[in-house]
Motif scaffolding. Sequence first.
Motif, mmCIF file in Angstrom:
data_model
loop_
_atom_site.group_PDB
_atom_site.id
_atom_site.type_symbol
_atom_site.label_atom_id
_atom_site.label_comp_id
_atom_site.label_asym_id
_atom_site.label_seq_id
_atom_site.Cartn_x
_atom_site.Cartn_y
_atom_site.Cartn_z
ATOM 1 N N THR A 119 10.890 -9.143 2.014
ATOM 2 C CA THR A 119 10.147 -8.782 0.755
ATOM 3 C C THR A 119 11.025 -7.438 0.379
ATOM 4 O OG1 THR A 119 8.784 -7.166 2.125
ATOM 5 C CG2 THR A 119 8.028 -9.265 1.605
ATOM 6 N N VAL A 120 10.839 -6.796 -0.715
ATOM 7 C CA VAL A 120 11.423 -5.930 -1.227
ATOM 8 C C VAL A 120 11.140 -4.464 -0.085
ATOM 9 C CG1 VAL A 120 11.323 -3.951 -3.066
ATOM 10 C CG2 VAL A 120 11.232 -6.473 -3.592
ATOM 11 N N PRO A 146 -1.100 -14.074 10.780
ATOM 12 C CA PRO A 146 -2.099 -12.742 10.941
ATOM 13 C C PRO A 146 -2.967 -12.348 9.718
ATOM 14 C CG PRO A 146 0.142 -12.339 10.658
ATOM 15 C CD PRO A 146 -0.085 -13.731 10.939
ATOM 16 N N GLY A 147 -4.150 -11.839 9.864
ATOM 17 C CA GLY A 147 -4.574 -11.039 8.892
ATOM 18 C C GLY A 147 -4.176 -9.911 8.271
ATOM 19 N N LEU A 148 -4.320 -9.586 7.026
ATOM 20 C CA LEU A 148 -3.923 -8.287 6.532
ATOM 21 C C LEU A 148 -4.875 -7.193 6.333
ATOM 22 C CD1 LEU A 148 -1.733 -9.657 3.614
ATOM 23 C CD2 LEU A 148 -0.967 -9.156 5.896
ATOM 24 N N ILE A 152 3.753 -6.435 4.376
ATOM 25 C CA ILE A 152 4.494 -7.697 4.524
ATOM 26 C C ILE A 152 6.019 -7.475 4.502
ATOM 27 C CG2 ILE A 152 5.067 -10.147 4.061
ATOM 28 C CD1 ILE A 152 2.204 -10.340 2.921
ATOM 29 N N ILE A 153 6.689 -7.863 5.637
ATOM 30 C CA ILE A 153 8.093 -7.526 5.671
ATOM 31 C C ILE A 153 8.847 -8.684 5.459
ATOM 32 C CG2 ILE A 153 9.878 -6.679 7.599
ATOM 33 C CD1 ILE A 153 8.238 -4.418 6.750
ATOM 34 N N ALA A 154 8.431 -9.876 5.731
ATOM 35 C CA ALA A 154 8.982 -11.016 5.467
ATOM 36 C C ALA A 154 8.108 -12.381 5.440
ATOM 37 C CB ALA A 154 10.216 -11.543 6.843
ATOM 38 N N ILE A 178 6.274 -11.494 9.286
ATOM 39 C CA ILE A 178 6.554 -10.147 9.850
ATOM 40 C C ILE A 178 5.494 -9.444 9.051
ATOM 41 C CG2 ILE A 178 7.813 -8.433 10.850
ATOM 42 C CD1 ILE A 178 10.330 -10.357 10.675
ATOM 43 N N VAL A 179 4.613 -8.646 9.762
ATOM 44 C CA VAL A 179 3.816 -7.629 9.199
ATOM 45 C C VAL A 179 3.997 -6.413 9.801
ATOM 46 C CG1 VAL A 179 1.386 -7.299 8.707
ATOM 47 C CG2 VAL A 179 2.157 -9.548 8.465
#
Length: 238
Positions: free
Chosen positions: A121-122, A147-149, A155-157, A166-167
Motif C-alpha cells: 500500500t502507499v 486478521p481483523g483490523l 495495512i502494509i500489503a 501484512i498488518v
Amino acid sequence: MRVHFVVHEAFEAPGAYETWAMARGHDITYSRVYLDEPLPRSAESIDLLIVMGGPQSPTTTKEECLHFDARAECALIAECVRAGRSVVGVCLGSQLIGEALGAPFEHSPEKEIGVFPITLTVAGKGHPKFAHFGEGLDVGHWHNDMPGLTADATIIAFSAGCPRQIVEYGPLVYGFQCHMEFTPDVVELLIAASEAELSTLTNHRFVQQPDALRSNDYARMNEALYGFLDRLVADYRA
C-alpha cells in the motif's frame, strides 16, 4: 534478543524465522504446543514473540484441538504488547494478534496456497521496515482467513486474493497473513500434511499443486523477511 516461538504443528515450522534467529545469535526458546510444551507464564523473558500458523482458527476450541488454547495465546500476546515487546504473528498467529487486540478474524475472499505476489500500500511503500520490498514481491501463502483490523491498524500489503497480507498493529507488532518463512523443507512438510486436500482444490485460481509448490523460489522472500526482522529488532533496541 530473546526470541520465543509458539509453534502449533510440526508441519507449520518456523522456517526462515528460525534461520534468521539462529544466524543472528539470538537466544531461542519454544512452545511447541503440539508436544504439550507450555506457553511462557509472562512476557518477562521475551523480547520478540513469534506466533506461527496452523490449521486451527482463533475460534477452535480445546474440545476440537486439545493442544491449542486460543484464549491463553491471546492473553500472552496482549501481555507482550502491553509490556512493549516485539510481536510477529504468521497466518493463524496474525489472526490471534487481532483477536488479542479486540479485532476478530474474518474469512479471506479467496483461498491461497502457493507463491503469489503481494502489493504494498502507499503506507507500506513509505514504511522504513518495508522499503526494501519495493512495489511488492512474490511470497508464500497457505490460508483461508485473514486478521481483523483494530481502529489504528495499518495495512502494509495486500494480494489479489486477500486484502490483508501484512498488518501493522503498532510500531513493534505485525501480522503476516502471508508465509515469507517458507523454505523447500517447510513446504514439503505442508504438502505431506495436506496432499489429499490439495487434490480437491484444482479449481481454485490461487492454489498451486505439489509440483508447482516444489518449483517455487523461496530465497528472495526469505531475504526480504530477514531485512524486516533486522529493522524490527533495531527499533526494539532503540
